[in-house]
Design a protein around this motif. Structure first.
Motif, short mmCIF file in Angstrom:
data_model
loop_
_atom_site.label_atom_id
_atom_site.label_comp_id
_atom_site.label_asym_id
_atom_site.label_seq_id
_atom_site.Cartn_x
_atom_site.Cartn_y
_atom_site.Cartn_z
N HIS A 2 0.88 -1.12 -0.54
CA HIS A 2 -0.09 0.44 -0.04
C HIS A 2 1.06 0.93 -0.05
CE1 HIS A 2 -3.51 -2.22 0.27
NE2 HIS A 2 -3.24 -2.61 1.26
N SER A 237 -0.71 -11.01 -6.02
CA SER A 237 -1.52 -10.54 -5.37
C SER A 237 -0.97 -10.70 -3.92
CB SER A 237 -2.09 -11.49 -5.38
OG SER A 237 -3.62 -11.58 -6.37
N ASN A 239 1.02 -9.40 -0.48
CA ASN A 239 -0.30 -8.84 0.74
C ASN A 239 -2.04 -9.39 0.78
OD1 ASN A 239 2.09 -7.38 2.32
ND2 ASN A 239 1.92 -5.67 0.73
N GLN A 240 -2.32 -9.98 -0.19
CA GLN A 240 -3.91 -10.60 -0.30
C GLN A 240 -3.08 -11.90 0.30
OE1 GLN A 240 -5.55 -9.69 -3.36
NE2 GLN A 240 -5.19 -8.00 -3.91
N LYS A 291 -0.19 -15.77 2.64
CA LYS A 291 -0.04 -14.50 2.24
C LYS A 291 0.84 -13.72 2.19
CE LYS A 291 -1.07 -11.21 4.60
NZ LYS A 291 -1.77 -9.70 5.90
N LYS A 293 3.46 -11.92 2.42
CA LYS A 293 4.48 -10.55 3.08
C LYS A 293 5.07 -9.47 3.08
CE LYS A 293 4.21 -8.67 7.72
NZ LYS A 293 4.14 -8.85 9.71
#
Length: 296
Positions: A2, A237, A239-240, A291, A293
């Motif tokens: 993000h 994808s 961090n999902q 995930k 990360k």
């Protein structure tokens, strides 16, 4: 990954301060209107007492009192009198029109004159912002002396609705600001380019899906075909949460291959190969899946 995580710490503080300031401003703007709301209500009650006073004067009573105005609902008030009185409907209509014209929110209202003995409606009329919708019957018939109660009901518009409008109207603005600042940093064009070239960059890590390689701190690490397919799903994808069932299906079942090897084994191998990049790790989300990360 993000945007907020990629901003310098100083700018990140300004970002959160801006969003917090917007939220506080909206709340303060809405609740500051409460004072205006109270003022309008107090002013309206004065106007209603003035109507009662003039009604007594028109009845020839210059000594008895107008009792305290009683607010029986959000937009309904009653004016009571100390003594009996008589009234002329024409005069009552003209008095309310003249005085309530000073109330900016009194655009539509209904006036009923109740008999204090049995609470029946002795006389009533309705006033609208559009005068063609006014309903004013029996204007020339003087009403006999009795104990009357003046009941005035206003159409529920004005301050409270405006206040709710400010609150509701500000929510999309806050949501839009939050979306702009917290949307994924990679635009769709960048993702499309990565898919076309087969190269993905995560900080110090370069993942070459076509070449089946990881390049970390200029060091090349080879990947197997299964490890490459697995990491590619995560790379698309970041961090999902990726469900375990999806990984198994896309890696093996879609190719018609059924193996007894554990998915955890491949995850473990990938973790070891990603160890030189401490800000990148594949984590287990208990009961859901995995995930990729990526930390700043």
């Amino acid at each position: 990954m993000h945007l907020s995580r990629n901003l310098p710490s100083g700018k990140r503080k300004y970002l959160f301060a801006l969003i917090l300031l917007l939220f506080i401003s909206v709340i303060c703007a809405a609740f500051s209107m409460t004072g205006s709301d109270d003022f309008v209500i107090a002013r309206r009650e004065v106007l209603l007492r003035r109507i009662g006073d003039e009604l007594l004067l028109q009845s020839g009573d210059r000594t008895s009192r107008v009792l305290p105005v009683n607010k029986i609902a959000d937009n309904e008030y009653q004016v009571r009198f100390e003594n009996e009185l008589s009234f002329q409907p024409d005069s009552l209509v003209n008095t309310t029109l003249r005085l309530l014209a000073k109330d900016p929110l009194a655009r539509d209202y209904v006036v009923n004159v109740l008999n204090g003995g049995n609470s029946r409606i002795t006389y009533g009329y309705a006033i609208s912002q559009n005068t063609k919708d006014d309903i004013v019957p029996c204007r020339g018939r003087k009403q006999p002396r009795a104990s009357y109660i003046l009941d005035i009901k206003f159409k529920p518009t004005g301050i409270s609705i405006v206040k709710n409008g400010y609150l509701l109207g500000s929510l999309p603005l806050l949501a839009f600001v939050g979306f702009i600042f917290f949307m994924p940093i990679k635009p769709r064009r960048a993702i499309a380019n990565s898919q076309r070239t087969g190269e993905f960059s995560f900080g110090s890590v370069l993942f070459d899906a076509k070449g089946r390689q990881l390049i970390i701190n200029k060091k090349t690490i080879d990947l197997t075909g299964t490890e490459t397919r697995l990491l590619l799903i995560f790379a698309l994808s970041p961090n999902q949460i990726i469900e375990r069932s999806r990984l198994q299906k896309e890696i093996w079942e879609d190719e018609g291959i059924i193996v007894g090897r554990s998915l955890d084994m491949f995850i473990s191998k990938l973790r070891k190969k990603l160890e030189p990049a401490p800000n990148i790790n594949i984590v287990v989300i208990r009961g859901k899946g995995y995930k990729l990360k990526i930390s700043s």
